[in-house]
Design a protein around this motif. Structure first.
Motif, PDB file in Angstrom:
ATOM      1  N   MET A 250       0.828  -1.200   0.000  1.00  0.00           N
ATOM      2  CA  MET A 250       0.000   0.000   0.000  1.00  0.00           C
ATOM      3  C   MET A 250       0.864   1.252   0.000  1.00  0.00           C
ATOM      4  N   ARG A 251       0.380   2.291  -0.636  1.00  0.00           N
ATOM      5  CA  ARG A 251       1.117   3.548  -0.673  1.00  0.00           C
ATOM      6  C   ARG A 251       1.200   4.150   0.730  1.00  0.00           C
ATOM      7  N   PRO A 252       2.279   4.862   1.048  1.00  0.00           N
ATOM      8  CA  PRO A 252       2.450   5.395   2.403  1.00  0.00           C
ATOM      9  C   PRO A 252       1.382   6.395   2.807  1.00  0.00           C
ATOM     10  N   GLU A 253       0.739   7.064   1.831  1.00  0.00           N
ATOM     11  CA  GLU A 253      -0.278   8.048   2.169  1.00  0.00           C
ATOM     12  C   GLU A 253      -1.578   7.400   2.656  1.00  0.00           C
ATOM     13  N   GLY A 255      -2.085   4.424   4.669  1.00  0.00           N
ATOM     14  CA  GLY A 255      -2.144   3.537   5.822  1.00  0.00           C
ATOM     15  C   GLY A 255      -3.241   3.920   6.800  1.00  0.00           C
ATOM     16  N   LEU A 256      -3.983   2.931   7.314  1.00  0.00           N
ATOM     17  CA  LEU A 256      -5.066   3.166   8.242  1.00  0.00           C
ATOM     18  C   LEU A 256      -4.555   3.807   9.527  1.00  0.00           C
ATOM     19  N   SER A 260       1.876   2.223   8.368  1.00  0.00           N
ATOM     20  CA  SER A 260       3.076   2.269   7.545  1.00  0.00           C
ATOM     21  C   SER A 260       2.832   1.594   6.199  1.00  0.00           C
ATOM     22  N   PRO A 261       3.744   1.814   5.218  1.00  0.00           N
ATOM     23  CA  PRO A 261       3.633   1.126   3.922  1.00  0.00           C
ATOM     24  C   PRO A 261       3.823  -0.386   4.029  1.00  0.00           C
ATOM     25  N   ASN A 262       4.336  -0.849   5.159  1.00  0.00           N
ATOM     26  CA  ASN A 262       4.539  -2.284   5.341  1.00  0.00           C
ATOM     27  C   ASN A 262       3.318  -2.977   5.943  1.00  0.00           C
ATOM     28  N   GLN A 263       2.231  -2.250   6.056  1.00  0.00           N
ATOM     29  CA  GLN A 263       0.991  -2.816   6.577  1.00  0.00           C
ATOM     30  C   GLN A 263       0.507  -3.961   5.691  1.00  0.00           C
ATOM     31  N   LYS A 264       0.021  -5.025   6.298  1.00  0.00           N
ATOM     32  CA  LYS A 264      -0.568  -6.144   5.570  1.00  0.00           C
ATOM     33  C   LYS A 264      -1.966  -6.387   6.105  1.00  0.00           C
ATOM     34  N   ASP A 285       0.733  -4.609  11.261  1.00  0.00           N
ATOM     35  CA  ASP A 285       1.605  -3.475  10.930  1.00  0.00           C
ATOM     36  C   ASP A 285       2.631  -3.298  12.046  1.00  0.00           C
ATOM     37  N   PRO A 286       3.693  -4.130  12.049  1.00  0.00           N
ATOM     38  CA  PRO A 286       4.673  -4.089  13.138  1.00  0.00           C
ATOM     39  C   PRO A 286       5.441  -2.782  13.225  1.00  0.00           C
ATOM     40  N   ASP A 287       5.415  -1.965  12.161  1.00  0.00           N
ATOM     41  CA  ASP A 287       6.090  -0.668  12.214  1.00  0.00           C
ATOM     42  C   ASP A 287       5.248   0.390  12.919  1.00  0.00           C
ATOM     43  N   THR A 288       3.972   0.080  13.173  1.00  0.00           N
ATOM     44  CA  THR A 288       3.071   1.068  13.765  1.00  0.00           C
ATOM     45  C   THR A 288       2.430   0.591  15.061  1.00  0.00           C
TER      46      THR A 288
END
Length: 344
Positions: A250-253, A255-256, A260-264, A285-288
């Motif tokens: 997903m684009r970085p803009e 994210g729920l 983050s863009p690494n969200q699954k 989303d381990p980055d968030t």
């Protein structure tokens, strides 16, 4: 693997093990089949509901309302809609109009950004096999989003920038407001309609809000991680009557809640009745967030067709805000110049 990544992986396994299974009711409903032999999810659906994403703290870990609680919530909503639908009193003075109550939601009174004529959030709670839900989020058990990790960036703030690209996607008419298009696909105060169309190799979801179209591919794998796309890269497969969709890239803009863009996102679609579809999701989303979170929305068939959401044609907000800011800057510059001239 870092300790944080290892801890998140362990929590994900535990989370998925504890996540609720798709509600099937006393007797499992089997969806009709398409010409390709797939469960038929096609049709026009709505996820409009007054059930909020996160749960009122007074319910604690209880996500099923009593009949009295549910009846009271739905009756209060119907009363609020009737009040907001009522004509503006002819005797209302201008000063009273300016100070008029905007209602519990802050937008449905006489002097608000959106009056009731623009809204369509529904008047019903989510009802899964007779259970009226207190929140869309089903896990964590308290119905709240997990804690954000210390290093996570905060949610993007719309309208706090001189750069047009810094405004929200909805204000720019690029994508739906909130997370209507998703994933996950969540209800908003209006335009909560989706049309699902199937072919042998793809499922397309036409989202009413900003007429976005999600493409879910049933063949092939994901795009390279470097290719970020609007609404993410969705790949689906069938598990019995359930469509399971994994979305990445997903684009970085988008994210729920500042994700983050690494969200699954893992989504599960399953018809649980002729006119009812269970939509479940799990966001990792381990980055968030310190842990994944899951939720469930009821989608119901609705009559009519999905009309085009003409956003740009009447979108004066962005140019108005930027023009207003430029006018303020000009005014301040002129005032500063006049002050300097007067002091010479």
């Amino acid at each position: 693997m870092s300790l944080r990544a290892l801890a998140f992986a362990v929590s994900t396994v535990a989370w998925l093990a504890a996540a609720p299974t798709l509600a099937q009711g006393p007797k499992a409903y089997h969806a009709p089949r398409t010409a390709y032999g797939q469960p038929d999810l096609q049709g026009v659906w709505t996820n409009a509901t007054i059930t909020p994403l996160t749960r009122d703290a007074k319910y604690g870990e209880r996500n099923v309302l009593t009949k009295a609680e549910a009846d009271a919530a739905e009756a209060a909503t119907r009363a609020q809609v009737a009040r907001a639908d009522a004509p503006t009193p002819a005797t209302l003075k201008v000063t009273e109009l300016k100070n008029a109550d905007c209602g519990p939601d802050g937008i449905s009174g006489f002097n608000c950004g959106y009056n009731q004529g623009w809204k369509d959030p529904g008047t019903r709670l989510i009802d899964i096999n007779g259970e009226k839900r207190a929140s869309i989020i089903t896990s964590p058990a308290n119905g709240q989003l997990p804690p954000r990790i210390a290093s996570a960036a905060g949610p993007r703030r719309a309208g706090r920038t001189d750069n047009p690209e810094g405004f929200s996607l909805g204000e720019r008419c690029l994508l739906s407001f909130g997370s209507s298009a998703g994933p996950p696909m969540l209800p908003l105060m209006y335009n909560n309609t989706y049309q699902i169309v199937q072919s042998k190799d793809e499922i397309a979801i036409d989202v009413e809000m900003v007429h976005d179209v999600r493409h879910i591919h049933l063949t092939g794998g994901h795009l390279p991680a470097s290719m970020k796309v609007w609404m993410g890269d969705s790949v689906g497969h069938w598990e019995g009557d359930t469509l399971v969709v994994e979305t990445t890239n997903m684009r970085p803009e988008q994210g729920l809640r500042g994700g983050s863009p690494n969200q699954k996102v893992i989504e599960k679609f399953r018809r649980i009745g002729p006119n009812s579809l269970s939509y479940q999701f799990t966001v990792s989303d381990p980055d968030t967030y310190a842990a994944p979170f899951s939720g469930e929305v009821q989608m119901r068939t609705t009559k009519g067709q999905v009309y085009e959401y003409a956003c740009h044609e009447g979108n004066y907000a962005l140019t108005g805000m930027l023009a207003g800011a430029r006018a303020e800057e000009k005014k301040q510059a002129e005032a500063g110049g006049a002050a300097k001239s007067g002091g010479e």
